[in-house]
Design an enzyme around this catalytic site. Structure first.
Site, PDB file in Angstrom:
ATOM      1  N   ASP A 150       1.227  -0.455   0.020  1.00 36.79           N
ATOM      2  CA  ASP A 150      -0.187   0.065  -0.034  1.00 36.79           C
ATOM      3  C   ASP A 150       0.840   1.378  -0.494  1.00 36.79           C
ATOM      4  O   ASP A 150       1.954   0.843   0.012  1.00 36.79           O
ATOM      5  CB  ASP A 150      -0.628   0.145   1.091  1.00 36.79           C
ATOM      6  CG  ASP A 150      -1.636   0.870   1.344  1.00 36.79           C
ATOM      7  OD1 ASP A 150      -2.508   1.817   0.304  1.00 36.79           O
ATOM      8  OD2 ASP A 150      -2.235   1.865   2.005  1.00 36.79           O
ATOM      9  N   SER A 151       0.263   2.785   0.100  1.00 36.22           N
ATOM     10  CA  SER A 151       0.994   3.936  -0.350  1.00 36.22           C
ATOM     11  C   SER A 151       1.690   4.231   0.645  1.00 36.22           C
ATOM     12  O   SER A 151       2.203   4.710   1.090  1.00 36.22           O
ATOM     13  CB  SER A 151       0.120   4.917  -0.647  1.00 36.22           C
ATOM     14  OG  SER A 151      -0.759   4.651   0.093  1.00 36.22           O
ATOM     15  N   CYS A 167      -3.745  -0.920  -2.534  1.00 37.78           N
ATOM     16  CA  CYS A 167      -4.004   1.120  -2.107  1.00 37.78           C
ATOM     17  C   CYS A 167      -5.253   0.454  -4.001  1.00 37.78           C
ATOM     18  O   CYS A 167      -4.956   0.425  -4.501  1.00 37.78           O
ATOM     19  CB  CYS A 167      -2.782   1.168  -2.477  1.00 37.78           C
ATOM     20  SG  CYS A 167      -2.681   2.909  -3.163  1.00 37.78           S
ATOM     21  N   CYS A 190     -10.864   3.005  -0.738  1.00 31.00           N
ATOM     22  CA  CYS A 190      -9.425   3.243  -0.183  1.00 31.00           C
ATOM     23  C   CYS A 190      -9.171   2.685   1.563  1.00 31.00           C
ATOM     24  O   CYS A 190     -10.622   2.431   2.113  1.00 31.00           O
ATOM     25  CB  CYS A 190      -9.937   4.284   0.041  1.00 31.00           C
ATOM     26  SG  CYS A 190      -8.733   5.530   1.204  1.00 31.00           S
ATOM     27  N   HIS A 233      -8.188   3.353   4.274  1.00 34.20           N
ATOM     28  CA  HIS A 233      -8.195   3.783   5.365  1.00 34.20           C
ATOM     29  C   HIS A 233      -9.861   4.127   5.378  1.00 34.20           C
ATOM     30  O   HIS A 233     -10.286   3.961   7.041  1.00 34.20           O
ATOM     31  CB  HIS A 233      -8.214   5.195   5.162  1.00 34.20           C
ATOM     32  CG  HIS A 233      -6.971   5.222   5.259  1.00 34.20           C
ATOM     33  ND1 HIS A 233      -5.615   5.118   4.124  1.00 34.20           N
ATOM     34  CD2 HIS A 233      -5.594   5.794   5.953  1.00 34.20           C
ATOM     35  CE1 HIS A 233      -4.515   5.048   4.272  1.00 34.20           C
ATOM     36  NE2 HIS A 233      -4.397   5.759   5.724  1.00 34.20           N
ATOM     37  N   GLU A 262      -5.868   9.057   9.798  1.00 34.36           N
ATOM     38  CA  GLU A 262      -3.877   9.302   9.414  1.00 34.36           C
ATOM     39  C   GLU A 262      -3.888   9.776  10.685  1.00 34.36           C
ATOM     40  O   GLU A 262      -2.884   9.428  11.875  1.00 34.36           O
ATOM     41  CB  GLU A 262      -3.133   9.504   8.699  1.00 34.36           C
ATOM     42  CG  GLU A 262      -3.075   9.112   7.186  1.00 34.36           C
ATOM     43  CD  GLU A 262      -2.094   8.041   7.198  1.00 34.36           C
ATOM     44  OE1 GLU A 262      -1.165   8.367   7.604  1.00 34.36           O
ATOM     45  OE2 GLU A 262      -2.465   7.211   6.398  1.00 34.36           O
TER      46      GLU A 262
HETATM   47  N1  DGL Z   1      -3.929   4.078   0.119  1.00 34.76           N
HETATM   48  C1  DGL Z   1      -4.374   4.621  -0.459  1.00 34.76           C
HETATM   49  C2  DGL Z   1      -5.912   4.272  -1.518  1.00 34.76           C
HETATM   50  O1  DGL Z   1      -6.191   3.499  -0.558  1.00 34.76           O
HETATM   51  C3  DGL Z   1      -4.998   6.099   0.191  1.00 34.76           C
HETATM   52  C4  DGL Z   1      -3.896   7.036   0.685  1.00 34.76           C
HETATM   53  C5  DGL Z   1      -2.951   7.741  -0.232  1.00 34.76           C
HETATM   54  O2  DGL Z   1      -3.219   8.744  -0.929  1.00 34.76           O
HETATM   55  O3  DGL Z   1      -2.402   7.225  -0.537  1.00 34.76           O
HETATM   56  O4  DGL Z   1      -6.067   5.297  -2.183  1.00 34.76           O
END
Ligand code: DGL
Length: 267
Positions: free
Chosen positions: A10-11, A73, A185, A187, A151
């Site tokens: 993931d990012s 992600c 997403c 989160h 976050e």
């Molecule tokens: N992990 C990203 C997503 O699921 C969210 C956080 C980001 O913008 O990197 O899209």
């Protein structure tokens, strides 16, 4: 049968919501997680940057000998759509499994999609939904502030800030009469209760991490790649920024302390 680890990236740390689901569905599998915490967020970056980062993330997991890669992600899954064809191991992002689940879920043919700006602008979910049922109406909304809220630990459905942001972002979708909402997403499952409280019981929330874990399990089974081990699998975590930051936030996503299993790497 193959006892190599499943790689998931993931990012940042949001992909841990998907790890949680993966452990639930495949408790015997070893998992290697990479969170690109030094370069998060991806959701506001250009297509070429997201694709470059995603390739590097996948290369790191391949260097650890994983048998499959999952992009947890939503942004990578929506934008780096060519990654699947570049990899020597099975791959899935979150868009296809989640879109399939949403199409199965809707009764009134009105599906909402929320994600980062990059995800919503890509139209990825809309495309996959319409491919499966062209009569469905898809309503989208990008919700970048949800990422910052989570976050920073603003996750309670009782928190006025959370309630206000949820209302601002979702009032249009509520008025559109959706009966299914894709949490597109990593989160967003963390604030699912706040989202659900606002939209009401008539709207089913689809968690991309959960649907992708189920999809990955089936994919491994079909390819005879499930582990033969019957003991609990191990999870190793790697991050590109400080390990301390991971320790602080990981518990929000996983619901347990994993601070001893994390290492820093430089890509
Ligand atoms: N992990 C990203 C997503 O699921 C969210 C956080 C980001 O913008 O990197 O899209």
């Amino acid at each position: 049968m193959n006892d190599s680890a499943i790689g998931i990236f993931d990012s940042g740390l949001g992909g841990l919501t998907a790890v949680k689901e993966l452990v639930r569905v495949l408790p015997h599998e070893n998992i290697i997680y990479f969170g690109d915490t030094a370069r998060v967020p991806y959701g506001s970056r250009s297509k070429s940057t997201i694709i470059r980062y995603a390739r590097q993330d996948a290369d790191f997991l391949l260097s650890r000998g994983v048998k499959m890669i999952i992009a947890a992600c939503g942004t990578v899954s929506s934008v780096a759509t060519g990654l699947k064809d570049e990899l020597p191991v099975p791959f899935t992002g979150v868009v296809v499994p989640t879109a399939e689940a949403a199409v199965r879920s809707t009764k009134n043919g009105r599906i909402g999609v929320i994600g980062t700006s990059a995800t919503v602008n890509s139209g990825s979910y809309r495309q996959e939904i319409l491919l499966r049922d062209s009569k469905i109406r898809v309503f989208q909304q990008d919700c970048p502030l949800f990422v910052s809220l989570v976050e920073n630990g603003f996750i309670s459905e009782k928190d006025d800030i959370v309630k206000l942001v949820v209302q601002r972002y979702l009032e249009k979708l509520k008025a559109d009469g959706i009966d299914t909402l894709i949490l597109g997403c990593t989160h967003f499952p963390i604030i699912a209760r706040a989202i659900s409280d606002y939209l009401g019981d008539g709207v089913t929330l689809i968690n991309s991490g959960k649907e992708t874990a189920l999809y990955a399990a089936q994919l491994l089974k079909d390819r005879h790649l499930l582990t033969p081990c019957q003991s609990d699998g191990e999870c190793r975590y790697f991050v590109s920024d400080t390990v301390e930051e991971f320790r602080r936030t990981a518990e929000i996503f996983l619901g347990r302390d994993v601070s001893t299993d994390v290492s820093h790497i430089t890509l």
